[in-house]
Design a protein around this motif. Structure first.
Motif, PDB file in Angstrom:
ATOM      1  N   ASN A 269       0.889  -1.211   0.274  1.00 20.24           N
ATOM      2  CA  ASN A 269       0.068   0.012  -0.171  1.00 20.24           C
ATOM      3  C   ASN A 269       0.858   1.528  -0.051  1.00 20.24           C
ATOM      4  O   ASN A 269       0.196   2.194  -0.258  1.00 20.24           O
ATOM      5  N   LYS A 270       2.275   1.223   0.366  1.00 17.98           N
ATOM      6  CA  LYS A 270       2.909   2.451   0.376  1.00 17.98           C
ATOM      7  C   LYS A 270       3.087   2.974  -1.076  1.00 17.98           C
ATOM      8  O   LYS A 270       3.288   3.887  -1.244  1.00 17.98           O
ATOM      9  N   SER A 271       3.195   1.806  -1.781  1.00 19.72           N
ATOM     10  CA  SER A 271       3.388   2.321  -3.235  1.00 19.72           C
ATOM     11  C   SER A 271       2.289   2.152  -3.988  1.00 19.72           C
ATOM     12  O   SER A 271       1.860   2.946  -5.055  1.00 19.72           O
ATOM     13  N   LEU A 272       1.128   1.462  -3.729  1.00 21.75           N
ATOM     14  CA  LEU A 272      -0.113   1.226  -4.385  1.00 21.75           C
ATOM     15  C   LEU A 272      -0.820   2.576  -4.145  1.00 21.75           C
ATOM     16  O   LEU A 272      -1.521   2.898  -5.430  1.00 21.75           O
ATOM     17  N   ILE A 273      -0.930   3.121  -2.950  1.00 25.21           N
ATOM     18  CA  ILE A 273      -1.824   4.359  -2.824  1.00 25.21           C
ATOM     19  C   ILE A 273      -1.351   5.471  -3.699  1.00 25.21           C
ATOM     20  O   ILE A 273      -2.064   6.071  -4.368  1.00 25.21           O
ATOM     21  N   PRO A 274      -0.102   5.903  -3.637  1.00 27.30           N
ATOM     22  CA  PRO A 274       0.276   7.084  -4.542  1.00 27.30           C
ATOM     23  C   PRO A 274      -0.005   6.530  -6.294  1.00 27.30           C
ATOM     24  O   PRO A 274      -0.309   7.543  -6.902  1.00 27.30           O
ATOM     25  N   LEU A 275       0.534   5.408  -6.411  1.00 27.66           N
ATOM     26  CA  LEU A 275       0.279   5.040  -7.893  1.00 27.66           C
ATOM     27  C   LEU A 275      -1.006   5.190  -8.344  1.00 27.66           C
ATOM     28  O   LEU A 275      -1.403   5.259  -9.390  1.00 27.66           O
ATOM     29  N   SER A 276      -2.192   4.309  -7.469  1.00 27.44           N
ATOM     30  CA  SER A 276      -3.566   4.563  -7.694  1.00 27.44           C
ATOM     31  C   SER A 276      -4.052   5.799  -7.778  1.00 27.44           C
ATOM     32  O   SER A 276      -4.836   6.161  -8.788  1.00 27.44           O
ATOM     33  N   ALA A 277      -3.568   6.788  -7.117  1.00 30.71           N
ATOM     34  CA  ALA A 277      -4.033   8.016  -7.140  1.00 30.71           C
ATOM     35  C   ALA A 277      -3.713   8.798  -8.648  1.00 30.71           C
ATOM     36  O   ALA A 277      -4.431   9.534  -9.148  1.00 30.71           O
ATOM     37  N   LEU A 278      -2.473   8.528  -9.138  1.00 33.36           N
ATOM     38  CA  LEU A 278      -1.968   9.038 -10.309  1.00 33.36           C
ATOM     39  C   LEU A 278      -2.691   8.545 -11.285  1.00 33.36           C
ATOM     40  O   LEU A 278      -3.245   9.180 -12.415  1.00 33.36           O
ATOM     41  N   LEU A 279      -3.071   7.031 -11.345  1.00 31.96           N
ATOM     42  CA  LEU A 279      -3.540   6.473 -12.496  1.00 31.96           C
ATOM     43  C   LEU A 279      -5.350   6.947 -12.458  1.00 31.96           C
ATOM     44  O   LEU A 279      -5.884   6.898 -13.560  1.00 31.96           O
ATOM     45  N   GLY A 280      -5.909   6.984 -11.141  1.00 32.30           N
ATOM     46  CA  GLY A 280      -6.890   7.338 -11.100  1.00 32.30           C
ATOM     47  C   GLY A 280      -7.372   8.754 -11.801  1.00 32.30           C
ATOM     48  O   GLY A 280      -8.471   9.054 -12.426  1.00 32.30           O
ATOM     49  N   SER A 281      -6.421   9.669 -11.398  1.00 34.23           N
ATOM     50  CA  SER A 281      -6.557  10.846 -12.106  1.00 34.23           C
ATOM     51  C   SER A 281      -6.422  10.981 -13.767  1.00 34.23           C
ATOM     52  O   SER A 281      -7.218  11.766 -14.287  1.00 34.23           O
ATOM     53  N   LEU A 282      -5.344  10.011 -14.101  1.00 37.95           N
ATOM     54  CA  LEU A 282      -5.205   9.902 -15.548  1.00 37.95           C
ATOM     55  C   LEU A 282      -6.599   9.554 -16.118  1.00 37.95           C
ATOM     56  O   LEU A 282      -7.127  10.134 -17.191  1.00 37.95           O
ATOM     57  N   LEU A 283      -7.253   8.366 -15.799  1.00 37.53           N
ATOM     58  CA  LEU A 283      -8.476   7.881 -16.001  1.00 37.53           C
ATOM     59  C   LEU A 283      -9.599   8.724 -16.257  1.00 37.53           C
ATOM     60  O   LEU A 283     -10.380   8.714 -17.026  1.00 37.53           O
ATOM     61  N   LEU A 284      -9.842   9.326 -15.114  1.00 42.51           N
ATOM     62  CA  LEU A 284     -11.174  10.110 -15.118  1.00 42.51           C
ATOM     63  C   LEU A 284     -11.054  11.386 -15.970  1.00 42.51           C
ATOM     64  O   LEU A 284     -11.837  11.916 -16.633  1.00 42.51           O
ATOM     65  N   LEU A 285      -9.460  12.031 -16.036  1.00 45.69           N
ATOM     66  CA  LEU A 285      -9.525  13.050 -16.881  1.00 45.69           C
ATOM     67  C   LEU A 285      -9.635  12.497 -18.379  1.00 45.69           C
ATOM     68  O   LEU A 285     -10.365  13.209 -19.252  1.00 45.69           O
ATOM     69  N   PHE A 286      -9.293  11.617 -18.572  1.00 42.43           N
ATOM     70  CA  PHE A 286      -9.549  11.040 -19.922  1.00 42.43           C
ATOM     71  C   PHE A 286     -10.802  10.945 -20.191  1.00 42.43           C
ATOM     72  O   PHE A 286     -11.316  11.267 -21.489  1.00 42.43           O
ATOM     73  N   ALA A 287     -11.408  10.260 -19.444  1.00 40.69           N
ATOM     74  CA  ALA A 287     -13.102   9.891 -19.726  1.00 40.69           C
ATOM     75  C   ALA A 287     -13.654  11.014 -19.721  1.00 40.69           C
ATOM     76  O   ALA A 287     -14.742  11.212 -20.555  1.00 40.69           O
ATOM     77  N   ASP A 288     -13.388  12.071 -19.091  1.00 34.21           N
ATOM     78  CA  ASP A 288     -14.140  13.224 -19.015  1.00 34.21           C
ATOM     79  C   ASP A 288     -13.975  14.375 -20.322  1.00 34.21           C
ATOM     80  O   ASP A 288     -14.702  14.754 -20.948  1.00 34.21           O
ATOM     81  N   ASN A 289     -12.776  14.079 -20.863  1.00 39.77           N
ATOM     82  CA  ASN A 289     -12.511  14.518 -22.302  1.00 39.77           C
ATOM     83  C   ASN A 289     -13.492  13.755 -23.373  1.00 39.77           C
ATOM     84  O   ASN A 289     -14.105  14.328 -24.317  1.00 39.77           O
ATOM     85  N   ILE A 290     -13.556  12.676 -23.126  1.00 35.87           N
ATOM     86  CA  ILE A 290     -14.371  11.777 -23.966  1.00 35.87           C
ATOM     87  C   ILE A 290     -15.944  12.318 -23.817  1.00 35.87           C
ATOM     88  O   ILE A 290     -16.635  12.493 -24.972  1.00 35.87           O
ATOM     89  N   SER A 291     -16.396  12.728 -22.706  1.00 32.02           N
ATOM     90  CA  SER A 291     -17.834  12.799 -22.577  1.00 32.02           C
ATOM     91  C   SER A 291     -18.135  14.341 -23.075  1.00 32.02           C
ATOM     92  O   SER A 291     -18.976  14.482 -23.374  1.00 32.02           O
ATOM     93  N   ARG A 292     -17.121  15.196 -23.107  1.00 31.79           N
ATOM     94  CA  ARG A 292     -17.359  16.596 -23.282  1.00 31.79           C
ATOM     95  C   ARG A 292     -16.887  16.761 -24.817  1.00 31.79           C
ATOM     96  O   ARG A 292     -17.323  17.984 -25.378  1.00 31.79           O
ATOM     97  N   VAL A 293     -16.004  16.120 -25.313  1.00 30.52           N
ATOM     98  CA  VAL A 293     -15.415  16.489 -26.707  1.00 30.52           C
ATOM     99  C   VAL A 293     -16.042  15.539 -27.804  1.00 30.52           C
ATOM    100  O   VAL A 293     -16.426  16.077 -28.740  1.00 30.52           O
ATOM    101  N   LEU A 294     -16.317  14.258 -27.754  1.00 27.79           N
ATOM    102  CA  LEU A 294     -16.650  13.431 -28.964  1.00 27.79           C
ATOM    103  C   LEU A 294     -18.227  13.431 -29.181  1.00 27.79           C
ATOM    104  O   LEU A 294     -18.396  12.794 -30.230  1.00 27.79           O
ATOM    105  N   PHE A 295     -18.916  13.846 -28.284  1.00 33.79           N
ATOM    106  CA  PHE A 295     -20.269  13.880 -28.727  1.00 33.79           C
ATOM    107  C   PHE A 295     -20.894  15.283 -28.877  1.00 33.79           C
ATOM    108  O   PHE A 295     -20.628  16.145 -28.117  1.00 33.79           O
ATOM    109  N   ASN A 296     -22.078  15.354 -29.505  1.00 32.75           N
ATOM    110  CA  ASN A 296     -22.640  16.385 -29.805  1.00 32.75           C
ATOM    111  C   ASN A 296     -23.485  16.880 -28.446  1.00 32.75           C
ATOM    112  O   ASN A 296     -23.462  18.247 -28.005  1.00 32.75           O
TER     113      ASN A 296
END
Length: 354
Positions: A298-325
């Motif tokens: 968990n000492k490594s898993l928690i910060p890595l999860s934080a970074l990957l979670g940020s990346l995935l949600l930011l990517f998903a939000d771009n899909i939601s606001r850019v790709l559709f009318n």
């Protein structure tokens, strides 16, 4: 002696690998952040985006002199707060998911397991209902959602705390009970809203639309401080994940550590849900991906999860606001992609066990 050297060498190699992965994830977040600010229907160049951000941060109005006020407003007041909220919410949901899975010793646990999200949703629905039918001047939804989550947390802890002892199974059962009652309350308010029910449904689906700097200021310090608390006590969480009896025999104050992580992860979830609505699967999938591919520490898993979670949600939000009318709530996007991906992980895991 050689075995000891090999162990040290393997440990160092694994540590370097984790640092490299963390650096790559952070680089991708920065790159996607800059790209995201530039994405949208308004034609704003990357150089203008950089000038606006630099000028606002440094309070240098001269840099902004040749840029229109509408472009400045779009970048600074609309796009950037939304992007930062996506990063912080993805960060928070992934951290709390990692903590809950270890704390409850349940691989299917996520930030919403003990009902905190339902409490936040109930508070938000009350605020939306009041705005629609009672008050002429609308009240902010975020404080109501946060208070609802906090109330739910303490209610669940109170129910689960039997004779001064709070087990993982008691927490899960208490969360299910409280969540069911609050879900019924939400359904009642939805039914009572009649034709105005769409406002409630849209919030419950999870969206980052129309986020402001007020929500950034609310979420950033709470999520960051509590993340560092989780990382600080992460070695105790590793021991606690081995089991209650073993953790006690190794000198861990299980009641104290359990309370620290339960309150920290629940408060992170409360803040995330209060500013974004219910966004599923980030807190469930991200810890799984990293735990199975890289590390369960968990000492490594928690910060890595934080970074990957940020990346995935930011990517998903771009899909939601850019790709559709028409903008799709980001909670729908994460569920559409996260559900099938989690099924794939689950099937792959079962095949490896066989």
């Amino acid at each position: 002696m050689e075995n000891r050297v090999d162990v040290i060498s393997n440990f160092n190699d694994k540590k370097k690998k984790l640092i490299v992965v963390g650096s790559v994830l952070f680089t991708f977040i920065v790159f996607l952040l800059v790209l995201s600010v530039n994405l949208g229907r308004a034609d704003i160049s990357i150089s203008e985006v950089i000038k606006i951000i630099y000028g606002k941060i440094t309070f240098d109005e001269k840099i902004l002199g040749d840029i229109s006020k509408s472009k400045i407003a779009i970048v600074w007041n609309i796009r950037l707060p939304r992007i930062l909220i996506a990063i912080f919410v993805g960060w928070g949901l992934a951290v709390s998911g990692t903590v809950f899975q270890s704390l409850l010793m349940n691989p299917l646990a996520d930030p919403y397991t003990i009902g905190v999200s339902t409490g936040a949703a109930f508070g938000a629905v009350i605020a939306i209902y009041i705005n629609i039918f009672i008050l002429e001047n609308p009240i902010p939804i975020t404080p109501f959602a946060f208070l609802g989550a906090i109330f739910t947390l303490f209610l669940v802890i109170k129910i689960a705390n039997k004779n001064g002892y709070m087990s993982s199974s008691n927490l899960i059962i208490s969360g299910i009970i409280v969540s069911s009652i609050l879900s019924a309350g939400i359904s009642f308010l939805k039914s009572a809203s009649g034709e105005q029910v769409s406002a409630i449904i849209y919030w419950l689906m999870g969206s980052l639309d129309s986020r402001s700097w007020n929500q950034v200021i609310l979420s950033f310090p709470v999520i960051m401080i509590l993340t560092f608390v989780c990382i600080y006590f992460s070695e105790d969480l590793n021991i606690l994940a081995l089991g209650e009896c073993q953790a006690r025999s190794l000198g861990v104050n299980t009641k104290k550590i359990r309370s620290i992580f339960l309150i920290s992860a629940s408060l992170i979830t409360a803040v995330c849900v209060s500013v974004s609505g219910i966004i599923g699967f980030i807190g469930l999938i991200v810890p799984h991906m990293l735990r199975f591919s890289l590390t369960s520490d968990n000492k490594s898993l928690i910060p890595l999860s934080a970074l990957l979670g940020s990346l995935l949600l930011l990517f998903a939000d771009n899909i939601s606001r850019v790709l559709f009318n028409v903008e799709i709530p980001v909670g729908v996007i994460t569920t559409l992609f996260g559900g099938p991906f989690f099924i794939y992980i689950f099937i792959s895991k079962n095949k490896s066990i066989q």
